[in-house]
Design an enzyme around this catalytic site. Structure first.
Site, PDB file in Angstrom:
ATOM      1  N   GLU A   1      -7.945 -23.731  17.905  1.00  0.00           N
ATOM      2  CA  GLU A   1      -9.081 -23.507  17.014  1.00  0.00           C
ATOM      3  C   GLU A   1     -10.414 -23.641  17.750  1.00  0.00           C
ATOM      4  O   GLU A   1     -11.340 -22.858  17.510  1.00  0.00           O
ATOM      5  CB  GLU A   1      -9.021 -24.520  15.863  1.00  0.00           C
ATOM      6  CG  GLU A   1      -9.979 -24.200  14.727  1.00  0.00           C
ATOM      7  CD  GLU A   1      -9.719 -25.085  13.527  1.00  0.00           C
ATOM      8  OE1 GLU A   1      -9.909 -24.598  12.402  1.00  0.00           O
ATOM      9  OE2 GLU A   1      -9.331 -26.256  13.699  1.00  0.00           O
TER      10      GLU A   1
ATOM     11  N   GLN B   1      -1.836 -27.833   8.366  1.00  0.00           N
ATOM     12  CA  GLN B   1      -2.637 -27.748   7.150  1.00  0.00           C
ATOM     13  C   GLN B   1      -1.768 -28.060   5.935  1.00  0.00           C
ATOM     14  O   GLN B   1      -0.558 -27.842   5.944  1.00  0.00           O
ATOM     15  CB  GLN B   1      -3.206 -26.333   6.991  1.00  0.00           C
ATOM     16  CG  GLN B   1      -4.244 -25.958   8.027  1.00  0.00           C
ATOM     17  CD  GLN B   1      -5.627 -26.477   7.654  1.00  0.00           C
ATOM     18  OE1 GLN B   1      -5.760 -27.464   6.947  1.00  0.00           O
ATOM     19  NE2 GLN B   1      -6.658 -25.813   8.135  1.00  0.00           N
TER      20      GLN B   1
ATOM     21  N   GLU C   1       3.282 -23.485   3.949  1.00  0.00           N
ATOM     22  CA  GLU C   1       4.008 -22.316   4.450  1.00  0.00           C
ATOM     23  C   GLU C   1       5.500 -22.501   4.695  1.00  0.00           C
ATOM     24  O   GLU C   1       6.233 -21.537   4.715  1.00  0.00           O
ATOM     25  CB  GLU C   1       3.367 -21.764   5.743  1.00  0.00           C
ATOM     26  CG  GLU C   1       2.049 -21.076   5.505  1.00  0.00           C
ATOM     27  CD  GLU C   1       1.478 -20.463   6.761  1.00  0.00           C
ATOM     28  OE1 GLU C   1       0.950 -19.347   6.675  1.00  0.00           O
ATOM     29  OE2 GLU C   1       1.534 -21.095   7.823  1.00  0.00           O
TER      30      GLU C   1
ATOM     31  N   ARG D   1      12.098 -40.605  10.345  1.00  0.00           N
ATOM     32  CA  ARG D   1      13.546 -40.473  10.473  1.00  0.00           C
ATOM     33  C   ARG D   1      14.201 -41.720  11.054  1.00  0.00           C
ATOM     34  O   ARG D   1      15.328 -42.059  10.715  1.00  0.00           O
ATOM     35  CB  ARG D   1      13.861 -39.245  11.333  1.00  0.00           C
ATOM     36  CG  ARG D   1      15.341 -38.938  11.488  1.00  0.00           C
ATOM     37  CD  ARG D   1      15.534 -37.575  12.128  1.00  0.00           C
ATOM     38  NE  ARG D   1      15.288 -36.495  11.182  1.00  0.00           N
ATOM     39  CZ  ARG D   1      14.902 -35.271  11.524  1.00  0.00           C
ATOM     40  NH1 ARG D   1      14.668 -34.981  12.797  1.00  0.00           N
ATOM     41  NH2 ARG D   1      14.707 -34.344  10.609  1.00  0.00           N
TER      42      ARG D   1
END
Length: 504
Positions: free
Chosen positions: A257, A378, A401, A444
Site C-alpha cells: 500500500e 481488512q 472475502e 490454534r
C-alpha cells in the site's frame, strides 16, 4: 514374431523423442519404467511403495502410462496386482492391443532383476517427468516471449504461476519417526526455560501479547485484522521496530500500500515521536531537530528489510522470501496487506477462491521457511452496522472475502480502538481515550484473550500502557513552552522511562 513385435512397439511409442528443433532427447528412463512396472506385477506390496511418488503421466512411454493407470485402477479397487489382472484390466479399458498385448505385459515381468530398489527407480522416473515438464513450460514461455502482442508483466505472472504449480507437484515430505521430533520439542522447551520471560517464540515488545502467545511461533500464519483507520500499519511498524531495534531480530516488511519512503517516514515518526505533519513539511523546531538526530540513530543498521512492490503476487513473495531468509537470516515476514495480493498466472472462478489460494500459500510458506508470517487483513463493514460498545468489537465472521483466512491462520488478532467509535468510557467509567485492544480471537496452539495497549495517534505508535505514563507527563510540560534547551528536546525527550534502552 520378431517383426510383429517390432511393429507393435512402433505403435506404442506415441510421444516424440525430440523437442522443437533442438534435436535433443527428452529426459527419460525407459528401462527403469519397464523394471518398475514389472516389479509392481511381481511384488505384493510394491504399489504401496511407489503410490505417492508416481502417477500415470510420469511415464514417458504412452504404453507404460496406460499400464500404470490400469494398476492404479486395481489398487483403488483393492484387487490383486499381477500379470493376469493387469492384462484383464487393460482389456476392460479397451487398451490391451495399444500397449502391445499380453506378450508385452509378460515381457515386463522378465525385465525385473530385483524389486529391492523400486523406490529409488520410481524417484528417478518422477525426476525425469519433472524435467520434461520444465522443458515444456520453458518452451511455451519462450514462444510467448517472442509474441510482441503479449504484455511482458502478464507473461511473468503467468510464468510464476505455472512454475509454482510444477513445484507444488514435487513437494513431498517423508514420514518421520517420533524420536527426533521429541528431541526437537525438548530443545524448544529448554530454550524457553532458559529465557527469563519464558518465551519460546519471537518477542514483539508488547508484554501482554507476548505473555499470551509466548512470542510469535515459527511456522505460524498470524492474521492481524481491523477496519480502516484502526492503525494496522502503525501496529506492525511499532512491533517491527521493537523486534529489529530492541531485540535485533531480522524482519522483512512487504508493503503493498505504501512506498518504502512513506513507510520509513512512518517509522521515523514512530521512533522519534515527532508529529507526522512536521516530518512531511520539514518545519521542525530546534529541539525537534536535535531529537530527530538523536533518536533516528536507532534505525540505522536495524535489520529491517522493506519491499514495496505493488500488486505483489504470492509467487513473487515466495521467491523473495526464500532469498531473504537465505541471504539475510530473516526471522519474521510482515505483509501489508493480504487483500492487495494476487495469485496471477492461475485461473479462479471468484476473488474468494483467489484469496483462499493466497492464504493457503502463505501458511505453506510459513511452514516451509519455519518462520512466523504476519499478514494484515481488512474487515468487512459488518462492524459498522452493529450498535453498542460490544457490537463494535470485531468478530471472526467479519474477516473480508474468504472464510479460508480464518481456517488457514494459526492465530487471528483484531485491533479495536473504542475511541474511534466515540466510545470514551467503559462500563465502569474508566477512560478509553488513547487505549487500544488487541483481541486474540483464534489461537490454534494456545489461549485467546484481550491485550490493552496505549495508542498515540499523533505518532502512529502502539506501546505498553505502563511505559507511556512518564513520557506523557514529561511531554505535557514540554507542550507548555517551546523555549526548551536542545538537550531536553533531544536525548531526554523519550528516555525518562527508558523506552528504548530497557527491553519491554
Amino acid at each position: 514374431m520378431a517383426e510383429g513385435t517390432k511393429n507393435t512397439t512402433s505403435k506404442r511409442r506415441q510421444k516424440p523423442i525430440i523437442i522443437g528443433d533442438m534435436g535433443r532427447l527428452q529426459p527419460q528412463a525407459r528401462e527403469l519404467e519397464e523394471a518398475v512396472l514389472g516389479a509392481l506385477m511381481l511384488e505384493k506390496d510394491a504399489y504401496s511403495i511407489v503410490s505417492e511418488i508416481l502417477k500415470p503421466e510420469c511415464f514417458y512411454e504412452k504404453a507404460h502410462e496406460k499400464i500404470f493407470a490400469a494398476i492404479v485402477d486395481l489398487a483403488v479397487s483393492q484387487k490383486p496386482i499381477d500379470m493376469l489382472t493387469v492384462t484383464e484390466q487393460l482389456k476392460k479399458r479397451g487398451e490391451l492391443d495399444e500397449v502391445g498385448g499380453p506378450f508385452y505385459i509378460s515381457q515386463l515381468t522378465s525385465k525385473v532383476a530385483s524389486s529391492a530398489h523400486i523406490e529409488y527407480h520410481a524417484r528417478i522416473i518422477a525426476q525425469k517427468y519433472l524435467a520434461r515438464e520444465l522443458i515444456s513450460f520453458t518452451a511455451q514461455i519462450q514462444d510467448k516471449a517472442f509474441d510482441e502482442t503479449i504484455d511482458v508483466d502478464d507473461l511473468m505472472q503467468e510464468a510464476e504461476g505455472k512454475l509454482f504449480e510444477i513445484s507444488q507437484r514435487n513437494v513431498k515430505k517423508d514420514v518421520t519417526q517420533i524420536n527426533p521430533i521429541i528431541r526437537e520439542a525438548m530443545e524448544m522447551l529448554q530454550k524457553a526455560a532458559n529465557q527469563k520471560e519464558g518465551l519460546s517464540g519471537l518477542r514483539t515488545g508488547f508484554d501482554g501479547l507476548d505473555k499470551i502467545t509466548s512470542g510469535w511461533q515459527d511456522s505460524d500464519l498470524i492474521i492481524i485484522a481491523a477496519r480502516p483507520a484502526m492503525g494496522k500499519t502503525a501496529f506492525v511498524l511499532s512491533m517491527a521496530k521493537n523486534m529489529a531495534v530492541n531485540y535485533k531480530i531480522p524482519v522483512a516488511l512487504f508493503s503493498l500500500e505504501m512506498s518504502n519512503v512513506q513507510l520509513v517516514n512512518r517509522l521515523i515518526v514512530n521512533v522519534c515521536e515527532i508529529p507526522g505533519e512536521k516530518i512531511k513539511s520539514g518545519r521542525l523546531e530546534n529541539y525537534e531537530w536535535e531529537q530527530l538526530d538523536f533518536k533516528i540513530r536507532e534505525l540505522y543498521d536495524a535489520p529491517i528489510y522493506i519491499d514495496d512492490t505493488p500488486s505483489l503476487s504470492v509467487f513473487e513473495l515466495r521467491t523473495k522470501a526464500r532469498r531473504l531468509v537465505r541471504e539475510h537470516g530473516i526471522k519474521c515476514i510482515i505483509i501489508d496487506y493480504l487483500q492487495l495480493m494476487n495469485a496471477s498466472g492461475m485461473t479462479f472462478g471468484s476473488r474468494e477462491q483467489e484469496v483462499s489460494t493466497i492464504s493457503r500459500s502463505l501458511k505453506g510458506l510459513a511452514k516451509e521457511l519455519n518462520i512466523p508470517i504476519i499478514a494484515l487483513s481488512q474487515l468487512n463493514r459488518g462492524v459498522e452496522a452493529r450498535q453498542g460498545a460490544e457490537g463494535k468489537r470485531p468478530q471472526l465472521a467479519d474477516l473480508r472475502e474468504s472464510g479460508a483466512i480464518e481456517q488457514d491462520a494459526d492465530m487471528v488478532c483484531f485491533i479495536h480502538r473504542p475511541e474511534y467509535y466515540k466510545i470514551t468510557e467503559d462500563e465502569r467509567g474508566n477512560s478509553l481515550i488513547g487505549l487500544a485492544e488487541i483481541i486474540i480471537a483464534k489461537h490454534r496452539n494456545g489461549a485467546t484473550g484481550d491485550v490493552r495497549l496505549r495508542f498515540k495517534s499523533e505518532f502512529a505508535k502502539f506501546m505498553n500502557i505502563e511505559e507511556d505514563i512518564p513520557v506523557r507527563e514529561f511531554s505535557s510540560g514540554m507542550n507548555q513552552t517551546s523555549e526548551l534547551s536542545p538537550n531536553v528536546g533531544g536525548e531526554d525527550f523519550l528516555s525518562p522511562a527508558g523506552v528504548n534502552e530497557v527491553p519491554f
